[in-house]
Scaffold this active site. Sequence first.
Site, PDB file in Angstrom:
ATOM      1  CG  ASP A 111      52.373  15.294  30.020  1.00 19.38           C
ATOM      2  OD1 ASP A 111      53.081  16.303  30.183  1.00 19.38           O
ATOM      3  OD2 ASP A 111      51.143  15.336  29.887  1.00 19.38           O
ATOM      4  CG  MET A 157      45.882  18.209  24.701  1.00 23.05           C
ATOM      5  SD  MET A 157      47.032  18.224  26.069  1.00 23.05           S
ATOM      6  CE  MET A 157      48.600  18.370  25.218  1.00 23.05           C
ATOM      7  CG  HIS A 214      47.584  14.285  29.656  1.00 27.27           C
ATOM      8  ND1 HIS A 214      48.315  15.246  28.995  1.00 27.27           N
ATOM      9  CD2 HIS A 214      46.647  13.868  28.773  1.00 27.27           C
ATOM     10  CE1 HIS A 214      47.845  15.413  27.775  1.00 27.27           C
ATOM     11  NE2 HIS A 214      46.830  14.574  27.613  1.00 27.27           N
ATOM     12  CG  MET A 220      48.836  12.439  25.902  1.00 24.61           C
ATOM     13  SD  MET A 220      50.233  13.555  25.782  1.00 24.61           S
ATOM     14  CE  MET A 220      50.828  13.488  27.472  1.00 24.61           C
ATOM     15  CG  HIS A 278      50.087  17.452  33.745  1.00 25.61           C
ATOM     16  ND1 HIS A 278      48.718  17.377  33.680  1.00 25.61           N
ATOM     17  CD2 HIS A 278      50.547  17.106  32.517  1.00 25.61           C
ATOM     18  CE1 HIS A 278      48.360  17.013  32.459  1.00 25.61           C
ATOM     19  NE2 HIS A 278      49.448  16.840  31.722  1.00 25.61           N
ATOM     20  CG  MET A 325      53.464  10.846  26.226  1.00 19.17           C
ATOM     21  SD  MET A 325      54.616  11.930  25.392  1.00 19.17           S
ATOM     22  CE  MET A 325      54.303  13.462  26.236  1.00 19.17           C
ATOM     23  CG  ASP A 382      49.487  19.575  28.906  1.00 15.75           C
ATOM     24  OD1 ASP A 382      49.297  18.353  29.050  1.00 15.75           O
ATOM     25  OD2 ASP A 382      50.613  20.077  28.773  1.00 15.75           O
ATOM     26  CB  SER A 401      54.272  19.080  32.457  1.00 12.16           C
ATOM     27  OG  SER A 401      54.685  17.926  31.722  1.00 12.16           O
TER      28      SER A 401
END
Length: 214
Positions: free
Chosen positions: A34, A136, A65, A67, A32, A36, A170, A7
Amino acid sequence: MVKIAPSILAADPLNLERDTRRMEEAGCDWLHVDVMDAHFVPNLAYTPDIVRRLRQAVSVPLDVHLMMDHPETLLDAFLDAGADILTVHAEAEVPLEGIIRRIHERNVKAGIAVKPRTDPEIIRELMPQADLILTMTVEPGFGGQKLDEHVPAKMRKLREMGYRGWIEADGGIDESNLPHLIDCGLDVAVMGTALFREKDPAALIRRLHGLGEP
Ligand code: DX5
Ligand code: ZN
């Protein structure tokens, strides 16, 4: 063999190219990213432009991913940027059916993520459309948290519900708890802290790839 997806949340933000190239050279399977929105989670991270530049810097698949409460707002931007897997949260404020269809129309893999406390029953209908389900193992938003021990049972439940796609986890994953996750049905391990603080990531990834192998 379990896939290892570093990540980039745990990378040095001022040396993202150096750190991601290092992980690729160390033998990681995916990267990965992330994303957000400071609304779905109390943090803000990564733009489509970062994904576009990462696409030019490394050749491993980019596992993005989202979020976000409204992932539809930037879906095309992340698809255009070169995401290979795009994962959206079942808890987002919009229905996922159409979003998953749009991802598939661009020949990109679609993932559905569930937070630790979310019952996988809520995604039973959508499961057949999901190439990946991300269970998660921490409350999303920050790296460096402790793995939630309730989540491995959720992976087993997904298999019992007949899910045969990739199961990804994750948050809080390291060499000590990964074997149990693999026993419970894990295919892809997202690892931030445990990988980026490692002085020999290639040796660690080789050991992790050996876990669960006969
Ligand atoms: C939480 C983040 C973290 C990060 C990895 O929203 O998604 O899970 O990727 O966390 P650590 O550093 O615990 O491996
Ligand atoms: Zn993530």
